[in-house]
Design an enzyme around this catalytic site. Sequence first.
Site, PDB file in Angstrom:
ATOM      1  N   HIS A 247     -26.785  26.615  46.463  1.00 29.24           N
ATOM      2  CA  HIS A 247     -26.226  26.928  47.728  1.00 29.24           C
ATOM      3  C   HIS A 247     -26.191  28.420  46.286  1.00 29.24           C
ATOM      4  O   HIS A 247     -26.373  28.576  45.281  1.00 29.24           O
ATOM      5  CB  HIS A 247     -24.784  26.455  47.658  1.00 29.24           C
TER       6      HIS A 247
ATOM      7  N   GLU B 115     -23.650  30.018  45.747  1.00 31.08           N
ATOM      8  CA  GLU B 115     -22.612  30.592  44.769  1.00 31.08           C
ATOM      9  C   GLU B 115     -23.936  29.439  43.520  1.00 31.08           C
ATOM     10  O   GLU B 115     -23.066  30.626  42.392  1.00 31.08           O
ATOM     11  CB  GLU B 115     -21.637  29.655  45.232  1.00 31.08           C
TER      12      GLU B 115
ATOM     13  N   CYS C 168     -17.803  25.520  49.448  1.00 28.27           N
ATOM     14  CA  CYS C 168     -17.750  23.697  49.394  1.00 28.27           C
ATOM     15  C   CYS C 168     -17.227  23.115  48.023  1.00 28.27           C
ATOM     16  O   CYS C 168     -16.941  24.149  46.842  1.00 28.27           O
ATOM     17  CB  CYS C 168     -19.036  23.037  49.642  1.00 28.27           C
TER      18      CYS C 168
ATOM     19  N   CYS D 145     -19.508  23.696  44.373  1.00 27.41           N
ATOM     20  CA  CYS D 145     -19.288  25.576  44.377  1.00 27.41           C
ATOM     21  C   CYS D 145     -18.084  26.009  43.614  1.00 27.41           C
ATOM     22  O   CYS D 145     -17.850  26.666  42.885  1.00 27.41           O
ATOM     23  CB  CYS D 145     -19.905  26.324  45.641  1.00 27.41           C
TER      24      CYS D 145
END
Length: 151
Positions: free
Chosen positions: A51, A53, A81, A84
């Site tokens: 992701h 992040e 999410c 993260c």
Amino acid sequence: MDEIFMMEALKEAKKAYEINEVPIGAVIVRNGEIVGKGFNQKETLKDATLHAEISAIRDACKNLGGWRLPGCTMYVTLEPCPMCAGALVNSRVERLVIGTRDFKTGACGSVLNIVQMENLNHQIDVQFGVLEEECSNMLKEFFAELRKYKK
């Protein structure tokens, strides 16, 4: 100043968009300087952890020489999410600036609020809505195109 760095996160999201990834981008800033960048690459590299992040955290840790990120702010186009959000707490990011909420999986106040759980050893100051329209529109455009091509 928040808008300037969110524009940088949008530039990262655009990189994801260009490779047909969900357009989410993140940058980490300390003392007015970008120290980490990332964009979604989980489809491209077949890795569920890639992701925006996580990539930005990895980049910042490498650039700063440690796993703790005190005094850092993350700017991210979509609410993180649970994975993260946990990584943000673990890396001790101080502040989180979010473009738009994620009402399906957001873990920073929308569905869950991992980053501000009092039982955890670190809490993060969170701000929503910086360049919200731009962040939201990029996601809406991406998913509209995806639906069009699937037909």
